[in-house]
Structure formats: C-alpha cells, structure tokens
Write an enzyme that holds these catalytic residues in place. Structure first.
Site, short mmCIF file in Angstrom:
data_model
loop_
_atom_site.label_atom_id
_atom_site.label_comp_id
_atom_site.label_asym_id
_atom_site.label_seq_id
_atom_site.Cartn_x
_atom_site.Cartn_y
_atom_site.Cartn_z
N THR A 135 40.73 42.65 42.71
CA THR A 135 41.03 42.67 41.28
C THR A 135 42.27 41.85 40.96
O THR A 135 43.14 41.66 41.83
CB THR A 135 41.28 44.14 40.85
N ASP A 136 42.38 41.40 39.71
CA ASP A 136 43.60 40.70 39.27
C ASP A 136 44.76 41.68 39.10
O ASP A 136 45.91 41.26 38.94
CB ASP A 136 43.35 39.93 37.97
N GLU A 137 44.47 43.00 39.13
CA GLU A 137 45.54 43.98 38.89
C GLU A 137 46.57 43.98 40.02
O GLU A 137 47.67 44.51 39.85
CB GLU A 137 44.94 45.38 38.67
N TYR A 160 45.84 52.65 41.94
CA TYR A 160 44.62 51.85 42.17
C TYR A 160 44.98 50.44 42.62
O TYR A 160 44.51 49.97 43.67
CB TYR A 160 43.78 51.79 40.89
N LYS A 164 44.36 48.48 46.23
CA LYS A 164 43.59 47.23 46.36
C LYS A 164 44.46 46.14 46.99
O LYS A 164 43.99 45.36 47.82
CB LYS A 164 43.05 46.78 45.00
P1 NAD Z 1 32.38 51.40 40.75
O1 NAD Z 1 33.38 52.51 40.74
O2 NAD Z 1 31.41 51.30 39.63
O3 NAD Z 1 31.52 51.45 42.10
C1 NAD Z 1 32.11 51.71 43.34
C2 NAD Z 1 30.99 52.06 44.34
O4 NAD Z 1 31.60 52.28 45.61
C3 NAD Z 1 30.22 53.34 43.97
O5 NAD Z 1 28.84 53.10 44.09
C4 NAD Z 1 30.70 54.35 45.01
O6 NAD Z 1 29.72 55.33 45.33
C5 NAD Z 1 31.04 53.46 46.19
N1 NAD Z 1 32.03 54.07 47.10
C6 NAD Z 1 33.21 54.65 46.74
N2 NAD Z 1 33.82 55.13 47.83
C7 NAD Z 1 33.03 54.83 48.90
C8 NAD Z 1 33.14 55.05 50.31
N3 NAD Z 1 34.19 55.71 50.84
N4 NAD Z 1 32.16 54.58 51.12
C9 NAD Z 1 31.08 53.94 50.59
N5 NAD Z 1 30.91 53.74 49.26
C10 NAD Z 1 31.89 54.16 48.44
O7 NAD Z 1 33.24 50.05 40.89
P2 NAD Z 1 32.96 48.61 40.29
O8 NAD Z 1 33.52 48.54 38.93
O9 NAD Z 1 31.54 48.24 40.52
O10 NAD Z 1 33.90 47.73 41.23
C11 NAD Z 1 33.39 47.19 42.46
C12 NAD Z 1 34.51 46.46 43.18
O11 NAD Z 1 35.01 45.41 42.34
C13 NAD Z 1 35.72 47.34 43.52
O12 NAD Z 1 36.19 46.97 44.79
C14 NAD Z 1 36.73 47.01 42.43
O13 NAD Z 1 38.04 47.19 42.91
C15 NAD Z 1 36.41 45.55 42.18
N6 NAD Z 1 36.72 45.07 40.81
C16 NAD Z 1 36.25 45.75 39.71
C17 NAD Z 1 36.52 45.24 38.44
C18 NAD Z 1 36.00 45.95 37.20
O14 NAD Z 1 36.38 45.54 36.09
N7 NAD Z 1 35.14 46.95 37.31
C19 NAD Z 1 37.26 44.07 38.30
C20 NAD Z 1 37.71 43.40 39.44
C21 NAD Z 1 37.42 43.91 40.70
P1 TYD Z 2 39.94 50.45 31.89
O1 TYD Z 2 38.54 50.20 31.44
O2 TYD Z 2 40.27 51.78 32.46
O3 TYD Z 2 40.31 49.25 32.89
P2 TYD Z 2 41.74 48.85 33.56
O4 TYD Z 2 42.70 49.95 33.39
O5 TYD Z 2 41.36 48.62 35.00
O6 TYD Z 2 42.17 47.57 32.88
O7 TYD Z 2 40.90 50.19 30.65
C1 TYD Z 2 40.95 48.94 29.97
C2 TYD Z 2 42.06 49.02 28.96
O8 TYD Z 2 41.68 49.98 27.94
C3 TYD Z 2 43.38 49.53 29.52
O9 TYD Z 2 44.45 48.85 28.86
C4 TYD Z 2 43.42 51.01 29.14
C5 TYD Z 2 42.64 51.04 27.83
N1 TYD Z 2 41.86 52.27 27.53
C6 TYD Z 2 42.04 52.92 26.30
O10 TYD Z 2 42.85 52.51 25.44
N2 TYD Z 2 41.27 54.03 26.04
C7 TYD Z 2 40.36 54.51 26.94
O11 TYD Z 2 39.70 55.55 26.64
C8 TYD Z 2 40.20 53.84 28.19
C9 TYD Z 2 39.21 54.35 29.21
C10 TYD Z 2 40.96 52.70 28.44
#
Ligand code: NAD
Ligand code: TYD
Length: 359
Positions: A135-137, A160, A164
């Site tokens: 992630t960019d975070e 989180y 990461k």
């Molecule tokens: P998500 O939470 O929707 O899915 C995570 C999956 O991992 C789930 O299916 C869960 O069952 C599985 N999992 C969790 N713990 C596990 C374990 N111990 N063993 C096996 N499986 C396990 O997450 P996502 O949003 O699809 O994100 C996927 C990846 O991309 C993550 O690594 C996240 O850090 C990264 N990412 C997400 C975003 C975003 O905006 N969602 C952005 C950048 C990077």
């Molecule tokens: P989120 O989807 O949790 O992603 P991340 O924290 O990884 O960026 O949140 C996106 C942005 O929205 C973040 O600035 C927090 C804000 N947010 C709210 O204002 N209200 C909400 O109910 C949620 C879930 C997030």
C-alpha cells in the site's frame, strides 16, 4: 499444461478481482489460498470457481506445514501475495491480527517460497517470482503538495501501515540476502465491486441506500487517491510479468479527492440512479463524527515509473469507476445481503464444521 499461480488472499476484495481476471483473460491455472477471515468471501469468486483452471485452498499463511503442502501439490510458477488484514480502523481497535498475519504471515510465506524456489531447477527456477502487494500508506502522510514516489522514505503511521511496511522490508531483505526473486507494488486506495462494506465507498453507498447516516470522520478534508480495482489488477499482472526484480512500483490513478467530495459524488449518483428513493437528496444524510486517531491527511501517488517502464495507465476515471461501482451495489442485493447477514460464511461450516479457523 499452463502455468499455475498461487494467489494469497484471493477471496478478498482485490484478490478476488485478480482471480476473476486471471481465469477470464489468461490461461494461467489459479490456486486461491485464503484463510477466509471475515473479509474472505467465496461468493466473490463464484463465477469462476467451476473452471478446471481454478483451485481453492483454505489455508492460513502462518501455517508453514500447509504452505509446504500447497507448494508441493500445485507447483506454482509464481506467487502473488495479497492476503492481509487490511482495515485501518480495525488495526487501531486491535493490532494483534495485523502483526500476526501481515508480518509473521508474510515471513512464513517468504520462507515457504524460498524453500520451494531453492528446489526448483532450470527455467522454472529462473522464471519464479514472488510479487508482494502493498500500500501507499507505508509512506505516511503528505501535506498540501507533493506525491509519493518509489524513493519516498517509509513513515507508516497506523498499526496497519506499520505492519505492511514491516512486510515490505522483509520481502526486500529476502531478495537482498537470499536472492529470492521478488517485486513489490505499493498502490493507493482501491474501490469497485465486491469491496467489504467497512471501507469508505461501499459503507457510504449501502448506508445511503438505506437512508442511514453517512459518518464522515473529522471535517472530511482528508484526501485519498482513488484507483478502480480492475485498473489495479491490470497493473498487478503487468508488474508480475514484466516488473524488474528487487524493485518497487507505485500504482495510482491521479484521482485525488477529499472524503467529502467522494461522498457527495456518490450521493449525487444515487439521486440520479434511484430517482424513486425516499432518501433523496442523499447528501442530507452526511454526518460529521469524531476523527480517526492519527488520521493521515493526504495520500497521492506519482505513477510515472509504472507508466513509463511498464506502459500501464488506468482505464477508468473516478467518475466512470464510481458510477460502475454504485450501479454494481444496486444490481447485486444478494451479495450485499449475504455479507450483511453473515450467510457468506456458510461455506466454512458446510465444508469444515464449526472448527473453521476464521474468526
Ligand atoms: P481484504 O481485506 O478485502 O482481503 C484480504 C484477504 O486476505 C481476505 O480474503 C482474508 O480472508 C485473507 N486473509 C487474511 N488473513 C489471512 C491469513 N492469515 N492467511 C490467509 N488468508 C488471509 O483486502 P484487500 O482490500 O483485497 O487488499 C488486498 C491486499 O492489497 C492487502 O495486502 C492490502 O494491504 C493491499 N492493498 C489494499 C488496498 C485497498 O485499497 N483495499 C490498497 C493498496 C494495497
Ligand atoms: P478507508 O476506506 O478505511 O481507507 P484508508 O483508511 O485505508 O484510507 O477510509 C478512507 C478514508 O475515509 C479515510 O480518510 C477515512 C475516511 N472514512 C470516513 O470518513 N468515514 C468512514 O465511515 C470510513 C470507513 C472512512
């Protein structure tokens, strides 16, 4: 026989989009390895699960013995590692699972991958790669100007992002020390179909459809750089296949929006797409609530490297992607109601009884 890829976290939001893409658009065989936590949902891969090129393994990435078995049985040509605990608010509430899965789990998967890769020979060994999805975070928070590049120093602020960042460093070290062929990508906030409704966009869409309050943390001025999930998936496949080993690639869509802009835009879309709704105008549901502790102010990606070196550009604008997303949640009440009722978890009890490892 076509090459097999091991996708961890393939029942999650982004992982399931990777799995659907690989089955629909490539000839890879796909092994979806997922523990099925609350965020894992096999409904999201139902449309491809009958494919002869698809296999599912309910395995925890911290379970070395099971990982070794999966590598032995499926002989993957590479790994795309998406399994993680992914929600910032949950990491603030209870960081332990984030340390366990994101750090210890990634370490365990790296060790299992290294043992498998060490035994490979010839072309299979030369071609193997471990793609770590991050992630960019990890870069922390930006002020009003500037963008995250691959050279930006790591400064994670939440449990989180710290977990990461730790996993990114482990992946880097396994390359540097053991020569494991790795590539890492760091992406901005994703949105799109099948996202678990704890994240901002699906949470707001579903609350608005129900006429419930739309809780904006703080004053809504925090900025995220939004990328449609299928654009991310295309980037991931490009990085997996063509990225330079040992390098990082930032992925983002040049779509900076304040949270308030995001919510106002999706309210406008719902006003238009559901003209008969009694909850119009939906933005009247916006409610300001207490801010998230340590809330990062702004994320924004400089995607020049992937655009120039790997010729990837996003296909969706924020407006087209958000319209598709809102429409998807309107068109898929069954997926939504099974997530909300908890019925999507039946698969575990049906197949494993009550002792399933998911929480
Ligand atoms: P998500 O939470 O929707 O899915 C995570 C999956 O991992 C789930 O299916 C869960 O069952 C599985 N999992 C969790 N713990 C596990 C374990 N111990 N063993 C096996 N499986 C396990 O997450 P996502 O949003 O699809 O994100 C996927 C990846 O991309 C993550 O690594 C996240 O850090 C990264 N990412 C997400 C975003 C975003 O905006 N969602 C952005 C950048 C990077
Ligand atoms: P989120 O989807 O949790 O992603 P991340 O924290 O990884 O960026 O949140 C996106 C942005 O929205 C973040 O600035 C927090 C804000 N947010 C709210 O204002 N209200 C909400 O109910 C949620 C879930 C997030």
């Amino acid at each position: 026989m076509s090459k097999s890829l091991l996708i961890t976290g393939g029942a999650g939001f982004i992982g399931s989009a990777v799995v659907r893409h690989l089955i629909h658009n490539t000839d890879y065989r796909v092994v979806n390895l997922d523990r099925l936590t609350y965020a894992g949902n096999l409904d999201s891969v139902a449309e491809v699960s009958n494919s002869s090129r698809y296999a599912f393994e309910q395995v925890d990435i911290r379970d070395r013995r099971e990982l070794d078995r999966v590598f032995r049985e499926h002989r993957p040509a590479g790994v795309m590692h998406l399994a993680a605990e992914s929600h910032v608010d949950r990491s603030i509430e209870g960081p332990a699972d984030f340390i366990d899965t994101n750090i210890v789990g990634t370490y365990t998967l790296l060790e299992a991958s290294r043992a498998y890769w060490n035994e490979l020979e010839g072309q299979s060994k030369a071609d193997f790669r471990f793609h770590h999805i991050s992630t960019d975070e990890v870069y922390g928070s930006l002020g009003e100007t500037g963008l995250f590049t691959e050279e930006t120093p790591y400064a994670p602020n939440s449990p989180y992002s710290a977990s990461k960042a730790a996993s990114d460093h482990l992946v880097r070290a396994w390359h540097h020390t053991y020569g494991l062929p790795v590539v890492t990508s760091n992406c901005s906030n994703n949105y799109g179909p099948y996202q678990f409704p704890e994240k901002l966009i699906p949470h707001m869409i579903l609350n608005a459809m129900d006429g419930k309050p739309l809780p904006i943390y703080g004053d809504g001025s925090n900025i995220r750089d939004w990328l449609y999930v299928d654009d991310h998936v295309r980037a991931l496949v490009r990085i997996f296949e063509r990225g330079r080993l040992g390098e990082n690639y930032n992925v983002g869509g040049h779509n900076e929006r304040t949270n308030l802009e995001v919510v106002t835009t999706l309210c406008g879309l719902l006003d238009e797409l559901v003209p008969e709704s009694t909850h119009r105008p939906h933005d009247a549901l916006i409610t300001y609530v207490k801010d998230r502790p340590g809330h990062d102010q702004r994320y924004a990606i400089d995607a020049t490297k992937i655009e120039k070196d790997l010729a990837w550009v996003p296909e969706e604008t924020f407006e087209t992607g958000l319209r598709k997303t809102v429409q998807w949640y309107l068109d898929n009440p069954d997926w939504v109601s099974r997530v909300r009722s908890g019925d999507y978890r039946d698969w575990i009890e049906t197949n494993y009884g009550r002792r399933g490892t998911a929480k």
